[in-house]
Each structure stands twice: as C-alpha cells, then as structure tokens.
Design a protein around this motif. Structure first.
Motif, mmCIF file in Angstrom:
data_model
loop_
_atom_site.group_PDB
_atom_site.id
_atom_site.type_symbol
_atom_site.label_atom_id
_atom_site.label_comp_id
_atom_site.label_asym_id
_atom_site.label_seq_id
_atom_site.Cartn_x
_atom_site.Cartn_y
_atom_site.Cartn_z
ATOM 1 N N ALA A 1 -3.620 -74.344 64.286
ATOM 2 C CA ALA A 1 -4.584 -75.269 64.902
ATOM 3 C C ALA A 1 -3.976 -76.661 65.025
ATOM 4 N N PHE A 2 -3.256 -77.092 63.991
ATOM 5 C CA PHE A 2 -2.607 -78.392 64.049
ATOM 6 C C PHE A 2 -1.531 -78.414 65.129
ATOM 7 N N ALA A 3 -0.681 -77.385 65.168
ATOM 8 C CA ALA A 3 0.404 -77.336 66.156
ATOM 9 C C ALA A 3 -0.159 -77.399 67.575
ATOM 10 N N ASN A 4 -1.226 -76.670 67.829
ATOM 11 C CA ASN A 4 -1.852 -76.692 69.158
ATOM 12 C C ASN A 4 -2.415 -78.072 69.482
ATOM 13 N N ALA A 5 -3.097 -78.673 68.515
ATOM 14 C CA ALA A 5 -3.684 -80.000 68.735
ATOM 15 C C ALA A 5 -2.597 -81.053 68.948
ATOM 16 N N LEU A 6 -1.511 -80.968 68.177
ATOM 17 C CA LEU A 6 -0.411 -81.924 68.338
ATOM 18 C C LEU A 6 0.211 -81.779 69.721
ATOM 19 N N ASP A 7 0.421 -80.550 70.158
ATOM 20 C CA ASP A 7 0.993 -80.322 71.485
ATOM 21 C C ASP A 7 0.108 -80.934 72.567
ATOM 22 N N ARG A 8 -1.205 -80.717 72.477
ATOM 23 C CA ARG A 8 -2.133 -81.303 73.459
ATOM 24 C C ARG A 8 -2.097 -82.827 73.415
ATOM 25 N N ALA A 9 -2.119 -83.397 72.213
ATOM 26 C CA ALA A 9 -2.134 -84.860 72.073
ATOM 27 C C ALA A 9 -0.842 -85.484 72.597
ATOM 28 N N LEU A 10 0.294 -84.881 72.275
ATOM 29 C CA LEU A 10 1.569 -85.426 72.740
ATOM 30 C C LEU A 10 1.714 -85.278 74.258
ATOM 31 N N THR A 11 1.272 -84.168 74.796
ATOM 32 C CA THR A 11 1.314 -83.983 76.247
ATOM 33 C C THR A 11 0.487 -85.045 76.943
ATOM 34 N N ARG A 12 -0.714 -85.275 76.430
ATOM 35 C CA ARG A 12 -1.598 -86.309 77.004
ATOM 36 C C ARG A 12 -0.955 -87.684 76.888
ATOM 37 N N ALA A 13 -0.435 -88.000 75.713
ATOM 38 C CA ALA A 13 0.152 -89.325 75.481
ATOM 39 C C ALA A 13 1.400 -89.536 76.334
ATOM 40 N N LEU A 14 2.219 -88.513 76.473
ATOM 41 C CA LEU A 14 3.428 -88.643 77.289
ATOM 42 C C LEU A 14 3.077 -88.790 78.769
ATOM 43 N N ARG A 15 2.042 -88.128 79.201
ATOM 44 C CA ARG A 15 1.599 -88.241 80.592
ATOM 45 C C ARG A 15 1.193 -89.674 80.916
ATOM 46 N N VAL A 16 0.533 -90.311 79.968
ATOM 47 C CA VAL A 16 0.078 -91.689 80.161
ATOM 48 C C VAL A 16 1.250 -92.664 80.085
ATOM 49 N N SER A 17 2.276 -92.329 79.313
ATOM 50 C CA SER A 17 3.349 -93.292 79.076
ATOM 51 C C SER A 17 4.473 -93.230 80.101
ATOM 52 N N VAL A 18 4.318 -92.468 81.173
ATOM 53 C CA VAL A 18 5.356 -92.446 82.202
ATOM 54 C C VAL A 18 4.798 -92.973 83.516
ATOM 55 N N ARG A 19 5.683 -93.514 84.320
ATOM 56 C CA ARG A 19 5.303 -94.017 85.635
ATOM 57 C C ARG A 19 6.472 -93.808 86.589
ATOM 58 N N PRO A 20 6.205 -93.769 87.883
ATOM 59 C CA PRO A 20 7.330 -93.627 88.806
ATOM 60 C C PRO A 20 8.252 -94.836 88.684
#
Length: 174
Positions: A152-171
């Motif tokens: 459950a933790f591994a899944n939640a961490l993957d979702r949180a990091l994916t979301r955070a990385l999506r926000v932290s990139v720009r063209p």
C-alpha cells in the motif's frame, strides 16, 4: 520539429524535488521502497534522524542528516527545509500538519496521504488519544507492519511521486 510535439528530453525540472524521510521511526521496508524510487527516478532523497544512519551502497541520490537528540528535532529540520512540491514520509501527524499547508505531499508508512481536508481531523484524534494515554487508558496500537502495508505504501508513493514530478516539469524555453 513540430512545436506541438515534444519528447521527454524537451522537459526540464523547474525546481528539484526532494523526497524527505522522517527516518527515526520509519520501518525498514518503507526506507527500502524509498531507496529504490530514489534510484529509479534519480530523485534526491534525504533521511533525517537523531542517530547515525548508514546508507546502503549503490544509491547515488541518498543522503542522511543527523540532528541533535531531543523531541521533534528531526521534525523541525524537515519542516524548515521541505518546500512546496516535495514529498515527505512520516507517521508524525504534527509534522504532517506543518508540511501539508506548505504544499508538501505527505504520506504515512502505511500509504495514507495527509491532505488539507484530513489533517485537522487526524491531528485532533491524535491529540485526543495522546490525552487518553497520559491518563493511563490503554488505547492499543497499530497492527503489525507487513507485506500488505508495504505494498500500500509503495503504491501510494508511486502515485505521489508521479503527481509531484508531473507538476515540477515544464517545456523548455525556446
């Protein structure tokens, strides 16, 4: 190249994101999941504790900070250094209550995410249970940490990091 079509190399981090681990009480399986995510994503990962933490070899993005002993010293360090867009792992609800309003994504070791909607209630329940324990009432504890909690933790961490990385990139600027 068509300006509307970009590949992954056209994206750069706006602000480097950091994964913070409140390592004083984090179960070893949680740390191991974080270590693998750190390496997979080339993500700066900082373990903060009031004792020496040996880092496993082969993980280039891990670092450890040893703080002075005492109540909440590691928590204060994380609260002072984590910034919006970072991800933190802690079971400490008061620490989560400091981080969440500042835009830090916070997960507990069982995979629950503290949110602006839930943190107030979680803090109230924690304080109530703490008062009960201080009067001698047996309140029980959490169930043992096992494979289900780790997953459950591994899944939640993957979702949180994916979301955070999506926000932290720009063209990239051209």
């Amino acid at each position: 190249m068509d300006s509307r079509r970009r590949d992954r190399r056209d994206y750069l981090p706006v602000v480097p994101m950091t994964l913070w681990i409140d390592a004083d009480a984090a179960p070893q399986p949680v740390k191991e999941v974080c270590f693998r995510a750190s390496e997979r994503l080339a993500l700066a990962t900082v373990l903060v504790a009031n004792m020496r933490l040996p880092l496993p070899p082969g993980y280039a993005h891990l670092s450890a900070v040893r703080v002075d002993g005492g109540p909440d010293v590691a928590d204060r360090y994380i609260a002072e250094h984590a910034v919006a867009g970072d991800v933190a792992v802690t079971a400490d609800i008061p620490l989560a209550a400091l981080l969440v309003p500042n835009g830090v994504t916070v997960l507990d070791p069982r995979g629950d995410e503290y949110t602006t909607e839930s943190i107030g209630e979680r803090l109230s329940v924690r304080n109530f249970m703490d008062k009960l324990r201080s009067t001698g009432v047996e309140t029980g504890g959490l169930a043992a940490y096992g494979a289900r909690e780790k997953q459950a933790f591994a899944n939640a961490l993957d979702r949180a990091l994916t979301r955070a990385l999506r926000v932290s990139v720009r063209p990239t600027e051209r």
